[in-house]
Design an enzyme around this catalytic site. Structure first.
Site, mmCIF file in Angstrom:
data_model
loop_
_atom_site.group_PDB
_atom_site.id
_atom_site.type_symbol
_atom_site.label_atom_id
_atom_site.label_comp_id
_atom_site.label_asym_id
_atom_site.label_seq_id
_atom_site.Cartn_x
_atom_site.Cartn_y
_atom_site.Cartn_z
ATOM 1 N N TYR A 80 -10.888 70.244 91.135
ATOM 2 C CA TYR A 80 -9.596 69.721 91.432
ATOM 3 C C TYR A 80 -9.190 68.733 90.263
ATOM 4 O O TYR A 80 -10.067 68.775 89.331
ATOM 5 C CB TYR A 80 -9.782 68.767 92.584
ATOM 6 C CG TYR A 80 -8.298 68.361 93.298
ATOM 7 C CD1 TYR A 80 -7.189 69.200 93.688
ATOM 8 C CD2 TYR A 80 -8.257 67.008 93.468
ATOM 9 C CE1 TYR A 80 -5.895 68.770 93.823
ATOM 10 C CE2 TYR A 80 -6.861 66.443 94.006
ATOM 11 C CZ TYR A 80 -5.960 67.570 94.100
ATOM 12 O OH TYR A 80 -4.648 66.993 94.654
ATOM 13 N N ARG B 108 5.306 71.745 85.460
ATOM 14 C CA ARG B 108 4.886 70.361 85.468
ATOM 15 C C ARG B 108 3.491 70.392 85.949
ATOM 16 O O ARG B 108 3.450 70.091 87.137
ATOM 17 C CB ARG B 108 5.811 69.594 86.086
ATOM 18 C CG ARG B 108 5.654 68.234 85.541
ATOM 19 C CD ARG B 108 5.395 67.218 86.936
ATOM 20 N NE ARG B 108 4.085 67.384 87.383
ATOM 21 C CZ ARG B 108 3.566 66.837 88.730
ATOM 22 N NH1 ARG B 108 4.183 65.888 89.185
ATOM 23 N NH2 ARG B 108 2.341 67.139 88.955
ATOM 24 N N LYS C 283 -6.073 73.748 94.646
ATOM 25 C CA LYS C 283 -5.433 72.938 95.740
ATOM 26 C C LYS C 283 -5.834 73.728 97.118
ATOM 27 O O LYS C 283 -6.199 73.178 98.162
ATOM 28 C CB LYS C 283 -3.956 72.641 95.800
ATOM 29 C CG LYS C 283 -3.686 71.737 94.755
ATOM 30 C CD LYS C 283 -2.609 70.529 95.237
ATOM 31 C CE LYS C 283 -2.658 69.535 94.228
ATOM 32 N NZ LYS C 283 -1.818 68.228 94.561
ATOM 33 N N GLU D 139 4.238 73.233 94.898
ATOM 34 C CA GLU D 139 3.376 72.290 93.753
ATOM 35 C C GLU D 139 3.640 72.341 92.375
ATOM 36 O O GLU D 139 4.069 73.682 91.785
ATOM 37 C CB GLU D 139 1.874 72.747 93.924
ATOM 38 C CG GLU D 139 0.947 71.739 93.224
ATOM 39 C CD GLU D 139 0.652 70.590 94.282
ATOM 40 O OE1 GLU D 139 0.720 70.527 95.233
ATOM 41 O OE2 GLU D 139 0.544 69.255 93.427
ATOM 42 N N ASP D 140 3.774 71.264 91.788
ATOM 43 C CA ASP D 140 3.965 71.217 90.352
ATOM 44 C C ASP D 140 5.150 71.887 89.633
ATOM 45 O O ASP D 140 4.861 72.668 88.516
ATOM 46 C CB ASP D 140 2.612 71.555 89.541
ATOM 47 C CG ASP D 140 1.668 70.583 89.951
ATOM 48 O OD1 ASP D 140 1.772 69.532 90.556
ATOM 49 O OD2 ASP D 140 0.392 70.756 89.220
ATOM 50 N N ASP E 64 4.246 68.860 97.688
ATOM 51 C CA ASP E 64 3.287 67.925 97.654
ATOM 52 C C ASP E 64 3.390 66.748 96.594
ATOM 53 O O ASP E 64 3.007 65.514 96.845
ATOM 54 C CB ASP E 64 1.816 68.815 97.207
ATOM 55 C CG ASP E 64 0.691 67.967 97.618
ATOM 56 O OD1 ASP E 64 0.670 67.059 98.384
ATOM 57 O OD2 ASP E 64 -0.416 67.939 97.049
ATOM 58 N N ASP E 65 4.034 67.272 95.582
ATOM 59 C CA ASP E 65 4.114 66.211 94.428
ATOM 60 C C ASP E 65 5.087 65.348 94.772
ATOM 61 O O ASP E 65 5.026 63.839 94.579
ATOM 62 C CB ASP E 65 4.541 66.766 93.214
ATOM 63 C CG ASP E 65 3.599 67.713 92.738
ATOM 64 O OD1 ASP E 65 2.333 67.467 92.302
ATOM 65 O OD2 ASP E 65 3.852 69.122 92.680
ATOM 66 N N ASN F 267 -2.169 61.987 86.350
ATOM 67 C CA ASN F 267 -3.025 62.881 86.268
ATOM 68 C C ASN F 267 -2.784 63.801 85.150
ATOM 69 O O ASN F 267 -1.859 64.076 84.701
ATOM 70 C CB ASN F 267 -3.054 63.829 87.527
ATOM 71 C CG ASN F 267 -3.638 62.939 88.923
ATOM 72 O OD1 ASN F 267 -4.285 62.158 88.793
ATOM 73 N ND2 ASN F 267 -2.774 63.510 89.710
HETATM 74 O O1 LIG Z 1 -3.102 67.564 91.526
HETATM 75 C C1 LIG Z 1 -3.562 66.389 91.800
HETATM 76 O O2 LIG Z 1 -4.525 65.629 91.332
HETATM 77 C C2 LIG Z 1 -2.130 65.375 92.331
HETATM 78 C C3 LIG Z 1 -0.840 66.062 92.079
HETATM 79 O O3 LIG Z 1 -0.291 66.759 92.867
HETATM 80 C C4 LIG Z 1 -0.353 65.976 90.631
HETATM 81 O O4 LIG Z 1 -0.973 65.265 89.869
HETATM 82 O O5 LIG Z 1 0.545 66.839 90.408
HETATM 83 MG MG LIG Z 2 0.903 68.151 91.980
#
Ligand SMILES: O=C([O-])CC(=O)C(=O)O
Ligand SMILES: [Mg+2]
Length: 552
Positions: free
Chosen positions: A99, A152, A170, A241-242, A264-265, A408
């Site tokens: 992660y 992203r 994830k 995600e992202d 999630d973001d 991050n």
């Molecule tokens: O992945 C992670 O650590 C947290 C998150 O969703 C991101 O930064 O996009």
């Molecule tokens: Mg993310």
């Protein structure tokens, strides 16, 4: 070993090549005979404990994070029981490998370290045929998908198909933290091209070398994807995600009532930030609506956090206008104001009524020195943004400011906890998105909380699947935030905002329960009893232990 043997039809190399069935050197003599494994495996027979101990030593001996990541991922692709046993037994050490931050490095290098397929790459050229790609019986058990389009990736930007590392990483936390069975998960990358020229020019790049699909072509592609997956798996949970800011919120708004899904973001990050802030504010014996909140970064995470904190203020009884007035959101043009062009819907909700100077807003320094925020949240992806003078200013105006550099991976953090605590003489309550080592200041050693959505999404997914919710409501997210806030050590005279990561399994269960019972109260799922819920959790759960096998 459990007493009832599992019937397995695969034999020989095919059995060894199936990560969820392979046991490597742990196949017993009898199993080696029954499944034609003699000679294919070396002579030694090891227990799972011995394998974990050996794998752990191997990880430790690797010289750097990327080689450690590659090694643990190779375990996942060859023997998932061993991979998850290693993760569960050494979670705090293994999480930064699978992660953030390890997965960030892995995504940057994904094309170069790619060895074996895992998950699905659905490319723009598959348009019109997406249903065929997922028709295989290999995918019959799927209940949970994480999808990205790689635009992203953490704070690293557009990594195209290299972003696949994120859904893979994830999903592994759904198992390592919440115990969800890995055979029901599928990581998916929508490979709609990349605008990252460096990647497009890299001969080893594994993705499509075209500019990103945009506009109607993009929407039609995602629409076909959603239609295909909802037809194939009517009870699926889709975790977004992202995605980049321009798509993340519109996609969530478009689909969140059509299928069980969350971003999630936007929502997971907001829930954990809310949890940490609620705990911090409560420990200071204050109210959220008394705080002045500055959020630097008006992307999906920043807008999601603002929305959820706003809701939490309303729940305290504050009026909408009073609550809005507590927020200062900054992005590239500085403090966001109503008169700025091209604000996203999420930014418009928090843009200030004052006038900008020809589209340029006040600087972060100006906002901090004049507005005296008590909470400063960084979701900007910009390393070094929280300077010494800014931090000193924060602690001059507030005895215990909450300072959260959440970007991050580690390389993009707005300031390190060490610096923030030094500059504020230990006054700040600091929390980061990526893991950081404890900091000793004025003789006191402070463990740094990781305000990361990994506290939320495993339990949120588990709870939503277990109760059979039709969709994920804002209330379910708030319930997850409150559940984590109540576990805060700070409320029991501890030093930390969030419970330790080693408690992930029980945290996930607590979150799952809060989410499911809230869904039931909102009538978003069929009624259930405690016993039904427990049975549903058991049906979704899996533990990394070896079963005895017998051939069909
Ligand atoms: O992945 C992670 O650590 C947290 C998150 O969703 C991101 O930064 O996009
Ligand atoms: Mg993310």
């Amino acid at each position: 070993m459990t007493s009832s043997p599992r019937t397995v039809s695969l034999k020989g190399q095919a059995l060894l090549d199936t990560p969820l069935l392979n046991k490597g050197t742990a196949f017993s003599h009898e199993e080696r005979t029954a499944f034609g494994l003699h000679g294919r495996l070396p002579a030694a027979i090891h227990s799972l404990d011995e394998q974990v101990a050996q794998a752990y030593e191997t990880v430790k001996a690797k010289p750097d994070t990327l080689s450690r990541h590659i090694y643990v991922r190779s375990l996942q692709d060859s023997n998932e029981t061993l991979f998850y046993a290693l993760l569960e037994r050494h979670l705090t050490e293994m999480m930064p490998l699978v992660y953030t931050p390890g997965v960030g490095q892995a995504c940057l290098e994904f094309s170069h370290i790619w060895q074996r397929p895992r998950g699905l790459f659905i490319a723009a050229e598959h348009k019109g045929h997406i249903a065929d790609l997922i028709a295989s019986p290999d995918y019959d058990k799927v209940k949970l998908i994480i999808v990205t389009d790689g635009e992203r990736i953490l704070g690293l930007g557009d990594l195209g198909a290299n972003g696949m590392g994120i859904p893979i990483g994830k999903l592994s936390l759904y198992t390592a933290c919440a115990g969800l069975n890995p055979d029901m998960m599928l990581p998916i990358t929508l490979d709609v091209g990349t605008n990252n020229e460096t990647l497009r020019n890299d001969p080893s790049y594994i993705g499509s070398r075209t500019p990103r699909l945009r506009g109607d072509a993009y929407s039609a592609f995602v629409d076909e994807f959603i239609t295909a997956i909802t037809a194939r798996w009517p009870h699926l949970l889709l975790h977004w995600e992202d995605f980049a800011g321009l798509n993340a919120a519109p996609l969530l708004a478009r689909y969140r009532n059509q299928l069980l899904s969350f971003n999630d973001d936007i929502q997971g990050t907001a829930a954990i930030a809310t949890a940490a802030i609620l705990a911090g504010v409560k420990a200071k014996k204050e109210r959220l609506s008394q705080q002045t909140i500055t959020i630097v970064g008006g992307g999906s995470a920043g807008c999601g956090i603002a929305d959820q904190l706003f809701q939490a203020m309303l729940a305290e009884g504050t009026s909408e206008s009073d609550a809005r007035a507590r927020f200062f959101m900054l992005d590239r043009p500085g403090l966001l104001t109503n008169d700025m062009p091209n604000l996203t819907e999420g930014q418009k909700r928090f843009a200030r009524p004052e006038a900008s100077r020809d589209g340029v807003g006040r600087t972060l320094e100006d906002v901090v020195t004049t507005e005296h925020p008590t909470i400063l949240i960084g979701v900007s992806g910009q390393a070094g943004l929280f300077t010494q003078s800014l931090m000193t200013s924060m602690s001059t105006h507030c005895q215990r400011p909450l300072i959260f550099p959440l970007s991050n991976p580690t390389s993009h953090v707005e300031a390190t906890p060490q610096d923030i605590l030094t500059w504020t003489n230990g006054q700040a309550i600091v929390s980061t998105g990526s893991p950081f080592a404890p900091v000793t200041i004025n003789g006191r050693t402070i463990a740094i909380d990781q305000t990361n959505n990994s506290y939320i999404f495993p339990g949120l997914g588990l709870g939503a699947l277990a109760c059979g919710a039709q969709r994920i409501s804002d209330g379910m997210l708030m319930a997850s935030a409150q559940a984590v806030a109540e576990l805060s050590p700070l409320l029991q005279d501890g030093d930390n905002l969030l419970p330790p990561l080693e408690d992930s399994a029980s945290i996930a269960r607590t979150v799952a329960r809060a989410v499911a019972y809230h869904a039931r109260d909102e009538k978003l799922c069929p009624d259930f009893t405690d016993e039904d819920f427990q049975n549903a959790l058991d049906r979704l759960s899996w533990t990394p232990t070896y079963q005895d096998y017998q051939p069909t």
